[in-house]
Design a protein around this motif. Structure first.
Motif, mmCIF file in Angstrom:
data_model
loop_
_atom_site.group_PDB
_atom_site.id
_atom_site.type_symbol
_atom_site.label_atom_id
_atom_site.label_comp_id
_atom_site.label_asym_id
_atom_site.label_seq_id
_atom_site.Cartn_x
_atom_site.Cartn_y
_atom_site.Cartn_z
ATOM 1 N N ALA A 42 0.858 -1.187 0.000
ATOM 2 C CA ALA A 42 0.000 0.000 0.000
ATOM 3 C C ALA A 42 0.894 1.235 0.000
ATOM 4 N N GLY A 43 0.295 2.342 -0.413
ATOM 5 C CA GLY A 43 1.004 3.610 -0.381
ATOM 6 C C GLY A 43 0.570 4.418 0.828
ATOM 7 N N GLY A 44 0.640 5.724 0.692
ATOM 8 C CA GLY A 44 0.275 6.591 1.807
ATOM 9 C C GLY A 44 1.369 6.605 2.856
ATOM 10 N N SER A 45 1.025 7.014 4.073
ATOM 11 C CA SER A 45 2.041 7.203 5.122
ATOM 12 C C SER A 45 2.048 6.093 6.175
ATOM 13 N N THR A 46 0.897 5.517 6.442
ATOM 14 C CA THR A 46 0.836 4.555 7.560
ATOM 15 C C THR A 46 1.808 3.381 7.426
ATOM 16 N N PRO A 47 1.926 2.765 6.240
ATOM 17 C CA PRO A 47 2.752 1.552 6.161
ATOM 18 C C PRO A 47 4.259 1.817 6.190
ATOM 19 N N GLY A 73 -0.564 -2.007 -4.755
ATOM 20 C CA GLY A 73 -2.023 -2.048 -4.888
ATOM 21 C C GLY A 73 -2.546 -0.842 -5.635
ATOM 22 N N ASP A 74 -1.775 0.239 -5.578
ATOM 23 C CA ASP A 74 -2.145 1.430 -6.333
ATOM 24 C C ASP A 74 -0.953 2.371 -6.413
ATOM 25 N N GLU A 75 -1.062 3.362 -7.290
ATOM 26 C CA GLU A 75 0.028 4.315 -7.481
ATOM 27 C C GLU A 75 -0.535 5.643 -7.942
ATOM 28 N N ARG A 76 0.096 6.670 -7.486
ATOM 29 C CA ARG A 76 -0.247 7.993 -8.014
ATOM 30 C C ARG A 76 0.438 8.119 -9.372
ATOM 31 N N PHE A 77 -0.223 8.733 -10.351
ATOM 32 C CA PHE A 77 0.336 8.778 -11.700
ATOM 33 C C PHE A 77 1.326 9.926 -11.815
ATOM 34 N N SER A 85 4.925 9.740 -4.933
ATOM 35 C CA SER A 85 4.970 8.380 -5.488
ATOM 36 C C SER A 85 4.959 7.300 -4.403
ATOM 37 N N ASN A 86 4.065 6.347 -4.540
ATOM 38 C CA ASN A 86 4.057 5.212 -3.605
ATOM 39 C C ASN A 86 5.293 4.346 -3.808
ATOM 40 N N TYR A 87 5.757 4.277 -5.058
ATOM 41 C CA TYR A 87 6.996 3.533 -5.318
ATOM 42 C C TYR A 87 8.156 4.156 -4.540
ATOM 43 N N LEU A 147 -3.089 -3.093 2.764
ATOM 44 C CA LEU A 147 -4.024 -2.037 2.374
ATOM 45 C C LEU A 147 -4.062 -0.957 3.443
ATOM 46 N N GLY A 148 -4.344 0.265 3.003
ATOM 47 C CA GLY A 148 -4.606 1.347 3.942
ATOM 48 C C GLY A 148 -6.090 1.688 3.882
ATOM 49 N N LEU A 149 -6.476 2.648 4.703
ATOM 50 C CA LEU A 149 -7.875 3.094 4.747
ATOM 51 C C LEU A 149 -7.879 4.614 4.775
ATOM 52 N N GLY A 153 -12.981 6.322 3.646
ATOM 53 C CA GLY A 153 -13.285 4.898 3.453
ATOM 54 C C GLY A 153 -12.728 4.311 2.171
ATOM 55 N N HIS A 154 -11.896 5.077 1.442
ATOM 56 C CA HIS A 154 -11.285 4.458 0.248
ATOM 57 C C HIS A 154 -10.197 3.497 0.682
ATOM 58 N N THR A 155 -9.876 2.583 -0.233
ATOM 59 C CA THR A 155 -8.709 1.735 -0.042
ATOM 60 C C THR A 155 -8.049 1.548 -1.392
ATOM 61 N N ALA A 156 -6.761 1.355 -1.419
ATOM 62 C CA ALA A 156 -5.984 1.479 -2.659
ATOM 63 C C ALA A 156 -6.409 2.825 -3.253
ATOM 64 N N SER A 157 -6.783 2.854 -4.533
ATOM 65 C CA SER A 157 -7.343 4.117 -5.054
ATOM 66 C C SER A 157 -8.773 3.913 -5.519
ATOM 67 N N ALA A 182 -4.576 11.766 -11.257
ATOM 68 C CA ALA A 182 -4.758 10.443 -11.875
ATOM 69 C C ALA A 182 -4.056 9.399 -11.030
ATOM 70 N N ARG A 183 -4.707 8.240 -10.901
ATOM 71 C CA ARG A 183 -4.110 7.138 -10.163
ATOM 72 C C ARG A 183 -4.337 5.845 -10.916
ATOM 73 N N ILE A 184 -3.483 4.864 -10.620
ATOM 74 C CA ILE A 184 -3.642 3.507 -11.153
ATOM 75 C C ILE A 184 -3.960 2.632 -9.949
ATOM 76 N N GLY A 205 -8.229 10.260 12.892
ATOM 77 C CA GLY A 205 -8.974 10.623 11.676
ATOM 78 C C GLY A 205 -9.605 9.439 10.984
ATOM 79 N N LYS A 206 -9.120 8.226 11.331
ATOM 80 C CA LYS A 206 -9.654 7.017 10.666
ATOM 81 C C LYS A 206 -10.772 6.349 11.477
ATOM 82 N N ARG A 207 -11.099 6.949 12.628
ATOM 83 C CA ARG A 207 -12.014 6.261 13.553
ATOM 84 C C ARG A 207 -13.355 5.939 12.896
HETATM 85 O O1 LIG Z 1 -1.949 5.837 -2.590
HETATM 86 C C1 LIG Z 1 -2.410 5.912 -1.449
HETATM 87 O O2 LIG Z 1 -2.481 6.965 -0.783
HETATM 88 C C2 LIG Z 1 -2.858 4.674 -0.741
HETATM 89 O O3 LIG Z 1 -2.793 3.554 -1.385
HETATM 90 C C3 LIG Z 1 -4.161 4.945 -0.063
HETATM 91 O O4 LIG Z 1 -5.170 3.989 -0.282
HETATM 92 C C4 LIG Z 1 -3.812 4.982 1.411
HETATM 93 O O5 LIG Z 1 -3.563 3.645 1.852
HETATM 94 C C5 LIG Z 1 -4.911 5.613 2.230
HETATM 95 O O6 LIG Z 1 -5.204 6.870 1.657
HETATM 96 C C6 LIG Z 1 -4.432 5.804 3.672
HETATM 97 O O7 LIG Z 1 -3.315 6.675 3.634
HETATM 98 P P1 LIG Z 1 -2.487 7.015 4.957
HETATM 99 O O8 LIG Z 1 -1.828 5.729 5.371
HETATM 100 O O9 LIG Z 1 -1.500 8.056 4.503
HETATM 101 O O10 LIG Z 1 -3.470 7.504 5.983
#
Ligand SMILES: O=C(O)[C@H](O)[C@@H](O)[C@H](O)[C@H](O)COP(=O)(O)O
Length: 245
Positions: A42-47, A73-77, A85-87, A147-149, A153-157, A182-184, A205-207
């Motif tokens: 997963a991307g984002g910051s949590t992982p 699982g997903d990527e910002r374009f 970039s999640n990569y 996966l993140g959240l 409530g989105h996950t991946a993109s 754009a995202r993949i 914020g995710k509660r």
């Molecule tokens: O590309 C992304 O940002 C992720 O794949 C996205 O689905 C992420 O997992 C959630 O937005 C949670 O993001 P945080 O972990 O930064 O809260």
């Protein structure tokens, strides 16, 4: 199939203990599986902290690096050197810090082609790796899906209301993400095709989204996930809204 309400919920004190628990889960899972492995990040910051810990003792010394392949699982374009970039996040936290063969890293392409062409190229790469054009429920693509959240409530993109939520067969699509970026993203068929799946969720914020996830709320994309295999939720007390007993 496992619904989020059936997931094993692990509530951890904070980011660090969440990352320790998730890194231990992934390492134990990888060691327990035979042969070639496929992990979707997963991307984002949590992982990020989990990825960093994987590259450090004790996990580094136990992980089967040579036979593990890394996907997203997903990527910002955006280019892979763009801060969004999640990569790039995974490359800095893990891929450049562990003995991973370059050929085992499968980034989503984001330069020199349209988002639609990038999605098609990644789907082709996944199908080539998997060795078939159609998914066999008895043979998931991935050994682990992380996966993140999102707060919404989105996950991946897979964003609320997006047509990609209804994609019945394709494995990878181009979508509009946050702020029209754009995202993949992998679709539900591909996201669900994993021997084990774990959500990593932290912060107050995710509660609300976590409550809806755990209620299998189809009103949020994450609530619609039906994991092929075992499903875990690693959440800190901030997100879980509870105090450790
Ligand atoms: O590309 C992304 O940002 C992720 O794949 C996205 O689905 C992420 O997992 C959630 O937005 C949670 O993001 P945080 O972990 O930064 O809260």
């Amino acid at each position: 199939m496992t619904k989020p309400s059936q997931a094993e919920l692990k509530i951890l004190l904070d980011d660090e203990t969440l990352a320790q628990s998730a890194a231990a889960w992934l390492t134990d899972l990888a060691r327990s599986r035979e042969g070639r492995l496929a992990i979707a990040l997963a991307g984002g910051s949590t992982p990020k902290r989990t990825y960093e810990l994987l590259a450090e003792p004790p996990f580094r010394d136990k992980f089967p690096w040579s036979r593990t392949h890394w996907f997203w699982g997903d990527e910002r374009f955006v280019p892979h050197d763009d801060p969004r970039s999640n990569y790039l996040m995974a490359q800095k936290a893990l891929l450049s810090r562990a003995p991973i063969p370059h050929v085992n890293i499968h980034p989503i392409p984001t330069v020199g082609l349209s988002p639609q062409a990038a999605a098609g190229a990644y789907e082709a790469e996944l199908k080539s790796f998997y060795g078939a054009q159609e998914l066999d429920p008895q043979r998931p693509i991935f050994d682990a899906m992380i996966l993140g959240l999102g707060d919404n409530g989105h996950t991946a993109s897979l964003m609320p209301g997006a047509s990609a939520l209804e994609e019945p067969r394709g494995w990878v699509v181009a979508v509009e993400g946050v702020a029209s970026e754009a995202r993949i993203t992998l679709t539900y068929p591909a996201l669900e095709s994993s021997f084990e799946t774990a959500f990593l969720i932290a912060g107050a914020g995710k509660r609300s989204a976590l409550k809806r996830l755990r209620a299998d709320d189809a009103g949020i994309p994450a609530g619609r996930l039906r994991a092929e295999g075992a499903l875990r939720i690693f959440a800190d007390v901030e997100a879980a809204g509870t105090v450790l007993g």
